[in-house]
Design a protein around this motif. Structure first.
Motif, PDB file in Angstrom:
ATOM      1  N   THR A 136     -14.299  13.955 -26.426  1.00  0.00           N
ATOM      2  CA  THR A 136     -15.076  12.880 -25.601  1.00  0.00           C
ATOM      3  C   THR A 136     -14.104  12.031 -24.892  1.00  0.00           C
ATOM      4  OG1 THR A 136     -15.707  11.589 -27.330  1.00  0.00           O
ATOM      5  CG2 THR A 136     -17.146  13.122 -27.066  1.00  0.00           C
ATOM      6  N   GLU A 139     -20.272  10.873 -21.779  1.00  0.00           N
ATOM      7  CA  GLU A 139     -20.583  12.158 -22.239  1.00  0.00           C
ATOM      8  C   GLU A 139     -22.190  12.328 -22.482  1.00  0.00           C
ATOM      9  OE1 GLU A 139     -20.123  15.005 -23.568  1.00  0.00           O
ATOM     10  OE2 GLU A 139     -17.717  15.241 -23.064  1.00  0.00           O
ATOM     11  N   GLN A 140     -22.423  13.387 -23.334  1.00  0.00           N
ATOM     12  CA  GLN A 140     -23.751  13.471 -23.429  1.00  0.00           C
ATOM     13  C   GLN A 140     -24.340  12.365 -24.044  1.00  0.00           C
ATOM     14  OE1 GLN A 140     -25.339  16.389 -23.018  1.00  0.00           O
ATOM     15  NE2 GLN A 140     -27.455  15.594 -24.030  1.00  0.00           N
ATOM     16  N   SER A 184     -26.794  10.023 -26.499  1.00  0.00           N
ATOM     17  CA  SER A 184     -27.243  10.137 -27.784  1.00  0.00           C
ATOM     18  C   SER A 184     -28.829  10.564 -27.674  1.00  0.00           C
ATOM     19  CB  SER A 184     -27.331   8.771 -28.569  1.00  0.00           C
ATOM     20  OG  SER A 184     -28.217   7.904 -27.898  1.00  0.00           O
ATOM     21  N   ASP A 185     -29.299  11.272 -28.619  1.00  0.00           N
ATOM     22  CA  ASP A 185     -30.815  11.680 -28.597  1.00  0.00           C
ATOM     23  C   ASP A 185     -31.685  10.598 -29.007  1.00  0.00           C
ATOM     24  OD1 ASP A 185     -30.055  14.516 -27.973  1.00  0.00           O
ATOM     25  OD2 ASP A 185     -29.766  14.898 -30.214  1.00  0.00           O
ATOM     26  N   SER A 214     -25.221  10.180 -32.867  1.00  0.00           N
ATOM     27  CA  SER A 214     -25.642  10.435 -31.491  1.00  0.00           C
ATOM     28  C   SER A 214     -26.616  11.763 -31.454  1.00  0.00           C
ATOM     29  CB  SER A 214     -24.488  10.588 -30.881  1.00  0.00           C
ATOM     30  OG  SER A 214     -23.767  11.747 -31.188  1.00  0.00           O
ATOM     31  N   GLU A 215     -26.713  12.592 -32.796  1.00  0.00           N
ATOM     32  CA  GLU A 215     -27.453  13.471 -32.757  1.00  0.00           C
ATOM     33  C   GLU A 215     -28.515  13.385 -33.591  1.00  0.00           C
ATOM     34  OE1 GLU A 215     -24.970  16.922 -33.684  1.00  0.00           O
ATOM     35  OE2 GLU A 215     -23.450  16.788 -32.159  1.00  0.00           O
TER      36      GLU A 215
END
Length: 696
Positions: free
Chosen positions: A205, A343-344, A346-347, A687-688
């Motif tokens: 990342t 980046e992706q 967080s959920d 983050s997941e």
């Protein structure tokens, strides 16, 4: 129409909320003795604020209804005019500032606020709550944020903790704590992070690549992703590497400084996105460097930046979350999704760390108010958790922390510079009793440290205490014989010579446990064998950065009183420390950790500054050569350890006790918390995480 109705509803709610928030505020003394506004003044200002909000909302609403930029720009201009007032006393100015500062963008002929996921009403709520108090000071001198989000959102996970002591700089021993480690893993970028097995893995990342590109001199090239940036849009770049290197090699009381001291130069390239690090010697542990980079552009020129910039909060983030509020009095930290993370995302939208007692944490888990808890548990807390009234038993897991408790018998002190006396006093200490008191039958009791080189959780650990070692056995016989031979006699229960009692100063940081408590028990054990003691507990910063860095030629050990000093004593008034109770950091490179703890001071390349000394004030030429050989790889660590263990146990400088451990308790209402990595705990996969029922 739906959007217009939402805006009108938000305007009406804002008016009601402004009145409610100010109705209870009376005259009170503010900071510096200033008088806060009266109820009447506050209510009037709330009316003005809400009225200005209505005007600005109408302008923005018109723009949305027409699908044009012009109406939105009108709303922004309205906000700019409102922002003209003094922000500390003009709520309309604060709200107007919010309108003027919100970025808007055009997508498919529609205008919407940046982020787009929150309705305007929710955003106005955040603006209102933030403006209800004095705006936070500049980022270079951050302080606590007292206003916390008042309403729970569906995608929110609450983690209970049992302490928020200290600051948040993960490189300082003074700030070492579970919350500090957690926050650093979520907001500070790292070149490498521990994998599930503990070995370093390149963090994609942040980095495109990191590799050794030269052997003479030893050189490593780092290629940083072009899109990696701090939350203020400043790029994460070479200056952040340089800043961390300069501080780690020159500041006292840091974790794993030895590797940074091998760096000779750092050469930036490609606009700071390429970094070449040149070492004075080969360094096989180079992957342990540049973990938890700090925003140099914000901190480096700030007075006291290294110690103060992260004392109360993280002013910026380079990770998936950003800190939006911290109220130390209420014991709550709020992290929210970093909208500028490249980046992706967080959920989960928000993480809340909430401080509570062990009974309070257990009740919150049982009721579902907390989804997770991380605490330093003893036997009482474990029994309480097991007995919690829940549909299913609460699940727990023990995770070793990156620190080991130790007692330092400091050769730097005038008294313990005598090797024989130091060994005899070390033998008089009851190590088993100190371990029992420090662990309180919690999970740390299973992590007794029987090695001078490795912590119990590190790969390759095995008990290495020599069979004939007397260190920590609680045997005072040799001490009595030695003191008698040296001309000491017992008078009124105390050892003395020529009318002067044998006295020792025992020190520990006031706001760090279990070290502060253990210091008192070390002192009591010494008093039981006739040695007078004084216990001092300065602040953690004074303890590491001042008290244990003093030149022994400038201080002398004064006679103790047998009493414990208050924590308010200034470090400058504390006598030389004979015994210190302090943590040993555990890092990715055990050779660097050991060299940092026990290596001799090394000159700072290109600087006339006095290099920091290790906490024990210990320097032995034979030991230092072995440490350097292990650090640079000329001798394998296992081979160096075989030689070092008997030497260090015999020197009686470090009495290792146990490795600290956290207990993670899993409640209900979330998934993903079982993911963890060594030294990062359960927060590695935050983050997941997902809140049950919140959706993707």
């Amino acid at each position: 129409m739906a959007r217009s109705a939402g805006l009108r509803g938000g305007r009406a709610w804002l008016l009601r909320r402004g009145r409610a928030l100010t109705a209870h505020r009376g005259v009170a003394d503010g900071p510096g003795g200033e008088s806060r506004p009266s109820r009447t003044a506050a209510a009037s200002r709330a009316e003005a604020w809400a009225g200005m909000a209505a005007v600005c909302v109408r302008g923005t609403e018109s723009g949305h209804a027409a699908g044009s930029v012009r109406g939105v720009e009108s709303g922004r201009a309205c906000g700019a005019r409102a922002a003209g007032g003094h922000r500390a006393s003009n709520p309309a100015g604060l709200l107007g500032s919010w309108f003027s500062e919100q970025a808007v963008r055009r997508t498919g002929g529609r205008i919407r606020p940046r982020g787009g996921r929150l309705g305007l009403t929710s955003i106005l709520l955040v603006g209102l709550l933030t403006a209800c108090t004095t705006p936070p000071p500049p980022l270079v001198d951050p302080t606590e944020v007292s206003e916390l989000p008042a309403e729970e959102i569906p995608s929110e996970i609450v983690i209970g903790v049992d302490s928020f002591a200290g600051g948040f700089n993960p490189h300082r021993l003074a700030d070492l704590s579970t919350p500090t480690t957690a926050l650093a893993s979520l907001m500070l970028p790292s070149v490498f992070r521990p994998g599930p097995d503990g070995t370093p893995r390149l963090d994609g990342t942040l980095m495109n690549d990191a590799e050794v590109v030269g052997s003479a001199p030893f050189t490593v090239r780092y290629d940083i992703r072009p899109d990696a940036s701090w939350s203020d849009s400043a790029p994460i770049a070479a200056e952040d590497f340089v800043y961390l290197w300069e501080r780690m090699r020159s500041e006292p009381g840091v974790v794993d400084a030895a590797g940074y001291r091998l760096i000779e130069d750092i050469v930036p390239g490609d606009g700071g996105k390429t970094v070449e690090v040149v070492f004075s010697e080969p360094y096989p542990g180079w992957q342990s460097l540049f973990t938890h980079l700090l925003p140099a552009h914000l901190i480096k020129d700030a007075p006291g930046g290294w110690q103060r910039a992260l004392a109360q909060r993280y002013p910026l983030s380079g990770g998936p979350f950003t800190m939006t509020a911290f109220d130390r009095g209420r014991g709550e930290i709020v992290l929210e999704r970093n909208d500028r993370y490249w980046e992706q995302p967080s959920d989960v939208l928000r993480l809340v760390l909430r401080e509570n007692s062990h009974p309070g944490l257990t009740d919150s888990l049982a009721s579902g108010d907390n989804q997770l808890a991380v605490l330093t548990a003893d036997a009482v807390a474990l029994n309480m958790i097991a007995a919690a009234e829940t549909e299913e038993p609460l699940r727990t897991r023990s995770l070793p922390r990156a620190e080991t408790a130790q007692v330092l018998l400091r050769p730097a002190s005038p008294v313990l510079a005598d090797d024989e006396l130091r060994r005899a006093i070390g033998a008089a200490l009851d190590r088993d009793a100190l371990i029992a008191i420090g662990t309180r039958s919690g999970p740390s009791a299973d992590l007794v440290a029987d090695s001078q080189v490795l912590a119990p959780s590190e790969p390759g650990y095995a008990a290495a205490r020599p069979a004939g070692s007397t260190l920590g056995t609680g045997d005072a016989e040799s001490l009595h014989e030695l003191l008698s031979d040296e001309g000491y006699t017992v008078d009124d229960g105390w050892w003395e010579r020529d009318g002067t009692r044998l006295s020792l100063v025992v020190a520990a940081p006031a706001d760090q446990e279990p070290y502060s408590s253990l210091a008192g028990h070390v002192a009591r054990q010494l008093r039981d064998v006739g040695i007078e003691t004084e216990v001092v507990r300065p602040s953690a910063t004074d303890f590491y950065d001042d008290l244990l860095q003093r030149d022994v030629d400038e201080v002398s050990s004064s006679g103790g009183t047998g009493e414990e000093s208050s924590t308010g004593d200034a470090a400058s008034e504390v006598p030389a420390v004979d015994i210190a109770v302090a943590p040993m950091g555990v890092g990715a490179d055990p050779a660097a950790t050991l060299a940092t703890r026990l290596g001799c001071p090394a000159p700072i390349e290109g600087s006339d500054a006095t290099p920091p000394v290790n906490l024990a004030g210990f320097c032995d030429e034979e030991v230092d050569q072995l440490l350097d050989a292990a650090l640079t790889g000329s001798v394998p660590l296992a081979e160096a350890r075989a030689e070092l263990e008997p030497i260090l146990w015999d020197e009686a400088v470090v009495l290792p006790l146990f490795q600290l451990a956290d207990t993670v308790v899993f409640g209900t209402g979330m998934s993903g918390g079982e993911t963890w990595r060594p030294y990062l705990g359960p927060f590695a996969g935050a983050s997941e995480w997902q809140r049950d029922g919140s959706g993707p």
